[in-house]
Design a protein around this motif. Structure first.
Motif, mmCIF file in Angstrom:
data_model
loop_
_atom_site.group_PDB
_atom_site.id
_atom_site.type_symbol
_atom_site.label_atom_id
_atom_site.label_comp_id
_atom_site.label_asym_id
_atom_site.label_seq_id
_atom_site.Cartn_x
_atom_site.Cartn_y
_atom_site.Cartn_z
ATOM 1 N N ASN A 213 0.868 -1.169 0.000
ATOM 2 C CA ASN A 213 0.000 0.000 0.000
ATOM 3 C C ASN A 213 0.910 1.224 0.000
ATOM 4 N N GLN A 215 0.480 4.306 0.626
ATOM 5 C CA GLN A 215 0.251 5.370 1.603
ATOM 6 C C GLN A 215 1.284 5.327 2.722
ATOM 7 N N LYS A 217 4.459 5.797 2.419
ATOM 8 C CA LYS A 217 5.783 5.386 1.948
ATOM 9 C C LYS A 217 6.522 6.568 1.341
ATOM 10 N N PRO A 237 1.026 13.280 0.270
ATOM 11 C CA PRO A 237 -0.234 12.529 0.352
ATOM 12 C C PRO A 237 -1.229 12.922 -0.731
ATOM 13 N N ASN A 240 -0.453 10.531 -3.517
ATOM 14 C CA ASN A 240 -0.200 9.145 -3.138
ATOM 15 C C ASN A 240 -1.509 8.436 -2.819
ATOM 16 N N GLY A 241 -1.960 7.584 -3.728
ATOM 17 C CA GLY A 241 -3.211 6.873 -3.522
ATOM 18 C C GLY A 241 -3.039 5.659 -2.625
ATOM 19 N N ALA A 242 -4.064 4.847 -2.562
ATOM 20 C CA ALA A 242 -4.037 3.641 -1.728
ATOM 21 C C ALA A 242 -4.423 2.438 -2.567
ATOM 22 N N ARG A 243 -3.887 1.297 -2.205
ATOM 23 C CA ARG A 243 -4.345 0.038 -2.789
ATOM 24 C C ARG A 243 -4.163 -1.057 -1.748
ATOM 25 N N LYS A 244 -4.898 -2.126 -1.937
ATOM 26 C CA LYS A 244 -4.845 -3.235 -0.995
ATOM 27 C C LYS A 244 -3.506 -3.950 -1.116
ATOM 28 N N PRO A 245 -2.788 -4.133 -0.016
ATOM 29 C CA PRO A 245 -1.499 -4.824 -0.090
ATOM 30 C C PRO A 245 -1.670 -6.319 -0.313
#
Length: 302
Positions: A213, A215, A217, A237, A240-245
């Motif tokens: 993810n 976010q 990082k 931020p 910087n998007g999010a995704r499921k790890p």
């Protein structure tokens, strides 16, 4: 069980040596193992000096049942480059971005056009990913939502021309899933933001660690880029998007694509990148999987 082999890129002699070192023997012109099966992670073509021979080895093994193979981005570029429209004319005017990487492959087959067309038809019959006995094999990136979307749209055991024409336009959720699966997830910066590598060169995008993810990082933590190193600056931020790890309790994934000339092939207990950059004087790498739930360095072969 399975011997998963990384990107070969036309290095047939090195591939033969690797197969022999793992106990594969030629029977009736085909490499076979008495108790194991090879799996190729894609990118058989381009760059190397023995592309025809490489394709012959891989195809003969697949057709004899001694191997399985999935498509890499280089094979998919070749397939799309050969697309024709309904009038029989080259689709999308054979875009330069597809042709440039193919120059060496096309030169090897210049006197063997029928053979090349046969390989293109064969490649269209190969899958983009595999799920086998608790492991997964993909060329670049395993995202559950992308895999689900591809399963919905590739239903006939081969890549249909209508599907490929749709993908080549690069303007849909399906095309995004397609290219991320075979090329990974690039982190795209906004037009007014650049990041500089360790040599001072600016970049607007870089290959990212798709299993994380992003976010929270920084650029260095998220980058999975073999060609340059990025600084440890926090990623704003706002961009910087999010995704499921990809968590460690999920099945083992074997993949290639990323040209890891230096560093470990095992990135996590369930993640293994087998592209050791053979096209840039690296090595051809395999992992000998025998049912273990966690990856182990002793099963890496180079």
């Amino acid at each position: 069980m399975y011997d998963i082999i990384g990107d070969v890129h036309g290095q047939a002699s090195i591939l033969k040596d690797l197969l022999k070192s793992m106990g594969y023997k030629k029977e009736s012109g085909v490499f076979k193992h008495e108790s194991r099966k090879a799996i190729f992670v894609g990118d058989f073509i381009n760059r190397g000096p023995q592309i025809r021979d490489t394709l012959s080895i891989v195809r003969s093994m697949v057709e004899a049942g001694s191997a399985m193979a999935i498509l890499g981005n280089h094979e998919l570029n070749a397939i799309i480059f050969e697309l024709k429209d309904k009038a029989g004319k080259p689709f999308a005017k054979r875009l330069l971005k597809y042709r440039l990487p193919l120059i060496q492959t096309l030169e090897e087959f210049v006197h063997f056009p029928d053979e090349y067309r046969s390989y293109i038809r064969w490649m269209r019959s190969l899958p983009m990913f595999l799920e086998l006995d608790g492991i997964r094999v993909v060329h670049a990136c395993w995202q559950d939502k992308n895999i689900a979307l591809l399963k919905e749209n590739i239903t006939e055991g081969r890549l249909r021309k209508s599907f490929l024409r749709k993908i080549s336009k690069n303007n849909s959720e399906l095309s995004t899933a397609f290219w991320q699966t075979c090329k990974g997830i690039d982190f795209q910066l906004p037009k007014d933001l650049l990041v500089f590598d360790n040599k001072g060169q600016p970049h607007r995008s870089f290959r990212s660690k798709w299993w994380l993810n992003p976010q929270g990082k920084n650029f260095q933590e998220l980058s999975f880029e073999s060609r340059f190193d990025l600084p440890a600056y926090t990623i704003p931020p706002e961009v910087n998007g999010a995704r499921k790890p990809y968590d460690e309790d999920q099945p083992i994934v074997f993949f290639g694509h990323y040209c890891l000339k230096n560093g470990d092939n095992i990135l996590a207990p369930n993640l293994c990148c087998l592209d050791s950059c053979i096209s840039r004087n690296g090595k051809l790498t395999a992992y000998r999987w025998s049912g273990e739930k966690k990856l182990t360095l002793k099963n890496i072969v180079k």
